[in-house]
Design an enzyme around this catalytic site. Structure first.
Site, PDB file in Angstrom:
ATOM      1  N   ILE A 109      34.467  30.559  40.184  1.00  0.00           N
ATOM      2  CA  ILE A 109      34.210  29.425  39.295  1.00  0.00           C
ATOM      3  C   ILE A 109      32.720  29.090  39.360  1.00  0.00           C
ATOM      4  O   ILE A 109      32.147  29.007  40.449  1.00  0.00           O
ATOM      5  CB  ILE A 109      35.084  28.223  39.700  1.00  0.00           C
ATOM      6  CG1 ILE A 109      36.548  28.570  39.418  1.00  0.00           C
ATOM      7  CG2 ILE A 109      34.663  26.959  38.970  1.00  0.00           C
ATOM      8  CD1 ILE A 109      37.539  27.573  39.960  1.00  0.00           C
ATOM      9  N   LEU A 110      32.113  28.952  38.199  1.00  0.00           N
ATOM     10  CA  LEU A 110      30.671  28.706  38.171  1.00  0.00           C
ATOM     11  C   LEU A 110      30.372  27.227  38.369  1.00  0.00           C
ATOM     12  O   LEU A 110      31.097  26.366  37.889  1.00  0.00           O
ATOM     13  CB  LEU A 110      30.091  29.142  36.823  1.00  0.00           C
ATOM     14  CG  LEU A 110      30.251  30.610  36.455  1.00  0.00           C
ATOM     15  CD1 LEU A 110      29.525  30.891  35.144  1.00  0.00           C
ATOM     16  CD2 LEU A 110      29.704  31.500  37.553  1.00  0.00           C
ATOM     17  N   HIS A 165      40.125  34.367  28.980  1.00  0.00           N
ATOM     18  CA  HIS A 165      41.180  33.853  29.869  1.00  0.00           C
ATOM     19  C   HIS A 165      42.533  34.334  29.360  1.00  0.00           C
ATOM     20  O   HIS A 165      42.803  34.243  28.157  1.00  0.00           O
ATOM     21  CB  HIS A 165      41.128  32.317  29.880  1.00  0.00           C
ATOM     22  CG  HIS A 165      42.152  31.707  30.763  1.00  0.00           C
ATOM     23  ND1 HIS A 165      42.003  31.642  32.138  1.00  0.00           N
ATOM     24  CD2 HIS A 165      43.364  31.164  30.493  1.00  0.00           C
ATOM     25  CE1 HIS A 165      43.076  31.073  32.665  1.00  0.00           C
ATOM     26  NE2 HIS A 165      43.923  30.774  31.687  1.00  0.00           N
ATOM     27  N   GLY A 191      37.334  45.890  35.169  1.00  0.00           N
ATOM     28  CA  GLY A 191      36.382  45.978  34.056  1.00  0.00           C
ATOM     29  C   GLY A 191      36.908  46.558  32.758  1.00  0.00           C
ATOM     30  O   GLY A 191      36.143  47.149  32.000  1.00  0.00           O
ATOM     31  N   THR A 192      38.202  46.342  32.444  1.00  0.00           N
ATOM     32  CA  THR A 192      38.663  46.864  31.151  1.00  0.00           C
ATOM     33  C   THR A 192      38.083  46.056  29.985  1.00  0.00           C
ATOM     34  O   THR A 192      37.858  46.612  28.907  1.00  0.00           O
ATOM     35  CB  THR A 192      40.200  46.907  31.050  1.00  0.00           C
ATOM     36  OG1 THR A 192      40.723  45.577  31.093  1.00  0.00           O
ATOM     37  CG2 THR A 192      40.814  47.750  32.155  1.00  0.00           C
ATOM     38  N   ASN A 193      37.820  44.786  30.186  1.00  0.00           N
ATOM     39  CA  ASN A 193      37.173  44.017  29.111  1.00  0.00           C
ATOM     40  C   ASN A 193      35.724  44.459  28.925  1.00  0.00           C
ATOM     41  O   ASN A 193      35.235  44.529  27.793  1.00  0.00           O
ATOM     42  CB  ASN A 193      37.260  42.513  29.399  1.00  0.00           C
ATOM     43  CG  ASN A 193      38.601  41.944  28.973  1.00  0.00           C
ATOM     44  OD1 ASN A 193      38.889  41.839  27.787  1.00  0.00           O
ATOM     45  ND2 ASN A 193      39.441  41.620  29.947  1.00  0.00           N
ATOM     46  N   MET A 251      35.729  36.405  38.865  1.00  0.00           N
ATOM     47  CA  MET A 251      36.742  35.620  39.560  1.00  0.00           C
ATOM     48  C   MET A 251      36.173  34.470  40.391  1.00  0.00           C
ATOM     49  O   MET A 251      36.829  33.994  41.308  1.00  0.00           O
ATOM     50  CB  MET A 251      37.604  36.534  40.441  1.00  0.00           C
ATOM     51  CG  MET A 251      38.326  37.626  39.666  1.00  0.00           C
ATOM     52  SD  MET A 251      39.203  37.008  38.205  1.00  0.00           S
ATOM     53  CE  MET A 251      40.644  36.329  39.001  1.00  0.00           C
TER      54      MET A 251
HETATM   55  C1  GRF Z   1      41.561  39.659  32.449  1.00  0.00           C
HETATM   56  O1  GRF Z   1      42.950  39.419  32.340  1.00  0.00           O
HETATM   57  C2  GRF Z   1      40.775  38.424  32.085  1.00  0.00           C
HETATM   58  O2  GRF Z   1      41.386  37.671  31.076  1.00  0.00           O
HETATM   59  C3  GRF Z   1      40.780  37.656  33.376  1.00  0.00           C
HETATM   60  O3  GRF Z   1      40.627  38.641  34.375  1.00  0.00           O
HETATM   61  C4  GRF Z   1      41.135  39.884  33.900  1.00  0.00           C
HETATM   62  C5  GRF Z   1      40.034  40.883  34.004  1.00  0.00           C
HETATM   63  O4  GRF Z   1      40.459  42.193  33.696  1.00  0.00           O
HETATM   64  N1  GRF Z   1      39.759  36.628  33.358  1.00  0.00           N
HETATM   65  P1  GRF Z   1      39.385  43.361  33.544  1.00  0.00           P
HETATM   66  O5  GRF Z   1      38.563  43.379  34.825  1.00  0.00           O
HETATM   67  O6  GRF Z   1      38.552  43.082  32.336  1.00  0.00           O
HETATM   68  O7  GRF Z   1      40.197  44.613  33.398  1.00  0.00           O
END
Ligand code: GRF
Length: 217
Positions: A93-94, A110, A13-15, A91
Protein backbone atom coordinates in the site's frame (compact mmCIF):
# COMPACT_ATOMS: atom_id res chain seq x y z
CA UNK A 1 7.71 12.85 -27.17
CA UNK A 2 6.42 9.38 -26.32
CA UNK A 3 4.14 9.00 -23.32
CA UNK A 4 6.25 7.26 -20.69
CA UNK A 5 4.95 4.87 -18.04
CA UNK A 6 6.60 3.29 -15.01
CA UNK A 7 5.13 -0.03 -13.89
CA UNK A 8 5.30 -1.25 -10.28
CA UNK A 9 5.01 -5.01 -9.79
CA UNK A 10 5.48 -7.60 -7.05
CA UNK A 11 4.87 -10.99 -8.64
CA UNK A 12 4.23 -12.89 -11.83
CA UNK A 13 3.47 -9.87 -14.03
CA UNK A 14 0.72 -11.02 -16.38
CA UNK A 15 -0.75 -7.50 -16.39
CA UNK A 16 2.68 -6.12 -17.20
CA UNK A 17 2.81 -8.64 -20.05
CA UNK A 18 -0.56 -7.39 -21.31
CA UNK A 19 0.89 -3.86 -21.41
CA UNK A 20 3.99 -5.08 -23.25
CA UNK A 21 1.88 -7.00 -25.77
CA UNK A 22 -0.46 -4.08 -26.36
CA UNK A 23 2.45 -1.76 -26.94
CA UNK A 24 4.05 -4.23 -29.39
CA UNK A 25 0.75 -4.55 -31.26
CA UNK A 26 0.53 -0.78 -31.53
CA UNK A 27 -2.76 -0.55 -29.61
CA UNK A 28 -0.95 1.14 -26.74
CA UNK A 29 1.11 4.17 -27.63
CA UNK A 30 3.20 4.35 -24.48
CA UNK A 31 6.78 3.50 -23.74
CA UNK A 32 7.40 1.37 -20.66
CA UNK A 33 10.28 3.42 -19.29
CA UNK A 34 10.96 1.25 -16.23
CA UNK A 35 9.57 -1.69 -14.28
CA UNK A 36 10.17 -1.52 -10.53
CA UNK A 37 9.59 -4.26 -7.98
CA UNK A 38 9.70 -4.36 -4.21
CA UNK A 39 10.56 -8.03 -4.73
CA UNK A 40 13.87 -8.33 -6.59
CA UNK A 41 12.98 -11.95 -7.46
CA UNK A 42 9.61 -11.15 -9.05
CA UNK A 43 9.12 -13.08 -12.32
CA UNK A 44 7.63 -9.85 -13.69
CA UNK A 45 11.14 -8.36 -13.82
CA UNK A 46 12.25 -11.17 -16.15
CA UNK A 47 9.35 -10.44 -18.47
CA UNK A 48 10.58 -6.85 -18.74
CA UNK A 49 14.23 -7.82 -19.14
CA UNK A 50 13.31 -10.11 -22.06
CA UNK A 51 12.06 -7.00 -23.85
CA UNK A 52 15.10 -4.89 -22.90
CA UNK A 53 12.90 -2.75 -20.65
CA UNK A 54 14.93 -1.25 -17.77
CA UNK A 55 14.13 -2.84 -14.41
CA UNK A 56 14.92 -2.06 -10.82
CA UNK A 57 14.42 -4.11 -7.66
CA UNK A 58 13.91 -1.81 -4.69
CA UNK A 59 13.81 -3.98 -1.60
CA UNK A 60 12.12 -2.30 1.39
CA UNK A 61 14.42 -4.25 3.72
CA UNK A 62 17.32 -2.16 2.47
CA UNK A 63 15.74 1.05 3.79
CA UNK A 64 15.26 2.29 7.36
CA UNK A 65 11.55 3.06 6.93
CA UNK A 66 8.67 3.23 4.45
CA UNK A 67 9.18 6.89 3.44
CA UNK A 68 12.83 6.17 2.58
CA UNK A 69 11.83 3.10 0.54
CA UNK A 70 9.16 5.07 -1.29
CA UNK A 71 11.52 7.99 -1.85
CA UNK A 72 13.83 5.56 -3.68
CA UNK A 73 10.92 4.54 -5.92
CA UNK A 74 10.01 8.19 -6.57
CA UNK A 75 13.63 8.96 -7.47
CA UNK A 76 13.75 6.13 -9.98
CA UNK A 77 10.42 7.11 -11.55
CA UNK A 78 11.49 10.74 -11.79
CA UNK A 79 14.88 9.83 -13.28
CA UNK A 80 13.00 7.87 -15.94
CA UNK A 81 10.72 10.88 -16.52
CA UNK A 82 7.51 8.88 -16.34
CA UNK A 83 4.18 10.53 -17.13
CA UNK A 84 2.12 7.82 -15.43
CA UNK A 85 2.73 5.21 -12.73
CA UNK A 86 0.89 1.89 -13.13
CA UNK A 87 0.44 -0.47 -10.19
CA UNK A 88 0.14 -3.86 -11.85
CA UNK A 89 0.03 -6.37 -9.02
CA UNK A 90 2.06 -4.18 -6.65
CA UNK A 91 1.36 -5.69 -3.27
CA UNK A 92 2.31 -2.79 -1.02
CA UNK A 93 0.00 0.00 0.00
CA UNK A 94 1.45 3.34 -1.02
CA UNK A 95 1.78 6.20 1.40
CA UNK A 96 1.63 9.89 0.68
CA UNK A 97 5.33 9.96 -0.28
CA UNK A 98 4.63 8.47 -3.69
CA UNK A 99 1.05 9.64 -4.09
CA UNK A 100 1.94 13.30 -3.59
CA UNK A 101 4.87 13.02 -6.00
CA UNK A 102 2.50 11.90 -8.80
CA UNK A 103 -0.88 13.51 -8.10
CA UNK A 104 -3.61 11.93 -10.29
CA UNK A 105 -0.82 10.16 -12.13
CA UNK A 106 -0.98 6.74 -10.50
CA UNK A 107 -3.43 4.02 -11.49
CA UNK A 108 -4.08 0.55 -10.08
CA UNK A 109 -5.75 -2.64 -11.32
CA UNK A 110 -7.89 -4.38 -8.70
CA UNK A 111 -9.56 -7.79 -9.13
CA UNK A 112 -13.05 -6.85 -7.88
CA UNK A 113 -15.82 -4.42 -8.66
CA UNK A 114 -14.89 -1.58 -6.33
CA UNK A 115 -16.07 -0.26 -3.96
CA UNK A 116 -17.03 -3.88 -3.18
CA UNK A 117 -14.16 -5.98 -1.88
CA UNK A 118 -11.18 -3.66 -1.46
CA UNK A 119 -7.97 -5.13 -0.03
CA UNK A 120 -6.66 -8.66 -0.37
CA UNK A 121 -8.06 -12.14 -1.21
CA UNK A 122 -10.99 -10.49 -2.89
CA UNK A 123 -11.93 -13.37 -5.20
CA UNK A 124 -12.39 -15.59 -2.15
CA UNK A 125 -14.40 -12.87 -0.41
CA UNK A 126 -16.66 -12.50 -3.47
CA UNK A 127 -17.36 -16.24 -3.50
CA UNK A 128 -17.98 -16.35 0.25
CA UNK A 129 -20.35 -13.42 0.00
CA UNK A 130 -22.34 -15.16 -2.72
CA UNK A 131 -22.35 -12.27 -5.18
CA UNK A 132 -23.54 -13.09 -8.70
CA UNK A 133 -21.05 -10.85 -10.47
CA UNK A 134 -17.54 -9.73 -9.79
CA UNK A 135 -14.91 -8.29 -12.09
CA UNK A 136 -12.08 -5.84 -12.09
CA UNK A 137 -11.49 -2.13 -11.77
CA UNK A 138 -8.84 0.28 -13.01
CA UNK A 139 -8.82 3.35 -10.81
CA UNK A 140 -6.72 6.34 -9.90
CA UNK A 141 -4.80 5.94 -6.67
CA UNK A 142 -5.37 8.41 -3.87
CA UNK A 143 -4.61 8.12 -0.18
CA UNK A 144 -7.49 5.71 0.47
CA UNK A 145 -7.09 1.94 0.01
CA UNK A 146 -8.52 0.99 -3.42
CA UNK A 147 -10.78 4.02 -3.16
CA UNK A 148 -9.73 6.48 -5.88
CA UNK A 149 -11.79 7.57 -8.91
CA UNK A 150 -12.78 4.70 -11.21
CA UNK A 151 -11.70 4.73 -14.87
CA UNK A 152 -13.09 1.42 -16.17
CA UNK A 153 -14.61 -1.77 -14.81
CA UNK A 154 -15.30 -5.14 -16.41
CA UNK A 155 -17.87 -7.58 -15.09
CA UNK A 156 -17.74 -11.38 -14.95
CA UNK A 157 -20.42 -13.75 -13.63
CA UNK A 158 -19.74 -16.09 -10.73
CA UNK A 159 -20.74 -19.69 -11.37
CA UNK A 160 -21.91 -22.04 -8.60
CA UNK A 161 -18.90 -24.32 -9.12
CA UNK A 162 -16.35 -21.48 -8.99
CA UNK A 163 -13.27 -21.76 -6.81
CA UNK A 164 -10.99 -18.88 -5.94
CA UNK A 165 -8.71 -20.03 -8.78
CA UNK A 166 -11.35 -20.32 -11.50
CA UNK A 167 -12.84 -16.96 -10.61
CA UNK A 168 -9.42 -15.30 -10.44
CA UNK A 169 -8.58 -16.66 -13.90
CA UNK A 170 -11.85 -15.38 -15.38
CA UNK A 171 -11.26 -11.94 -13.87
CA UNK A 172 -7.61 -11.87 -14.94
CA UNK A 173 -8.56 -12.20 -18.62
CA UNK A 174 -10.61 -9.04 -18.27
CA UNK A 175 -7.82 -7.28 -16.38
CA UNK A 176 -5.58 -7.86 -19.37
CA UNK A 177 -8.14 -6.14 -21.60
CA UNK A 178 -9.01 -3.12 -19.49
CA UNK A 179 -5.63 -2.10 -18.09
CA UNK A 180 -3.93 -1.40 -21.46
CA UNK A 181 -7.08 0.36 -22.64
CA UNK A 182 -7.17 2.67 -19.61
CA UNK A 183 -3.49 3.51 -20.11
CA UNK A 184 -4.10 4.27 -23.79
CA UNK A 185 -6.97 6.63 -22.91
CA UNK A 186 -4.74 8.48 -20.46
CA UNK A 187 -1.82 8.55 -22.91
CA UNK A 188 -4.09 10.11 -25.51
CA UNK A 189 -5.30 12.78 -23.08
CA UNK A 190 -8.89 11.52 -23.16
CA UNK A 191 -9.35 11.11 -19.40
CA UNK A 192 -10.68 13.87 -17.18
CA UNK A 193 -11.20 13.61 -13.39
CA UNK A 194 -13.80 15.75 -11.66
CA UNK A 195 -14.13 14.85 -8.00
CA UNK A 196 -14.93 11.13 -7.99
CA UNK A 197 -16.13 11.13 -11.59
CA UNK A 198 -13.89 10.19 -14.48
CA UNK A 199 -14.95 10.92 -18.04
CA UNK A 200 -13.39 9.54 -21.19
CA UNK A 201 -13.70 11.71 -24.28
CA UNK A 202 -15.10 10.14 -27.43
CA UNK A 203 -16.66 6.96 -25.97
CA UNK A 204 -19.53 5.55 -28.05
CA UNK A 205 -22.86 4.97 -26.27
CA UNK A 206 -23.58 1.33 -25.45
CA UNK A 207 -26.59 -0.28 -27.05
CA UNK A 208 -26.90 -3.60 -25.21
CA UNK A 209 -29.13 -3.99 -22.17
CA UNK A 210 -28.14 -4.78 -18.61
CA UNK A 211 -26.77 -8.13 -17.41
CA UNK A 212 -28.42 -10.51 -15.03
CA UNK A 213 -26.95 -13.61 -13.42
CA UNK A 214 -28.50 -16.17 -13.32
CA UNK A 215 -29.96 -15.29 -16.73
CA UNK A 216 -33.68 -14.47 -16.84
CA UNK A 217 -35.62 -17.50 -18.07
C1 GRF B 1 -3.96 -9.10 -10.35
O1 GRF B 1 -5.08 -9.90 -10.03
C2 GRF B 1 -4.21 -7.66 -9.98
O2 GRF B 1 -5.55 -7.28 -10.16
C3 GRF B 1 -3.86 -7.65 -8.52
O3 GRF B 1 -2.74 -8.49 -8.41
C4 GRF B 1 -2.76 -9.45 -9.47
C5 GRF B 1 -1.47 -9.31 -10.21
O4 GRF B 1 -1.31 -10.31 -11.20
N1 GRF B 1 -3.66 -6.29 -8.06
P1 GRF B 1 -0.11 -10.21 -12.24
O5 GRF B 1 1.17 -10.09 -11.42
O6 GRF B 1 -0.34 -9.03 -13.12
O7 GRF B 1 -0.15 -11.51 -13.00
Amino acid sequence: MAFRVGVLVSGRGTNLQALINASKKGVLSAEIAVVISNNPKAPALERAQKQQIPTKGIDPRAYPNTPAFEEAIVQELQNRKVDLVILAGFMKILSSTIIRAFPQRIINIHPALLPSFPGLHVQRKAIEHGVRFSGCTVHFVDESVDGGPIIIQAVVPLEPEDTEETLAARILKKEHQILPRAVQWIAKGRVKIEGRKVTIAGIRKRDEGSLTNPPLD
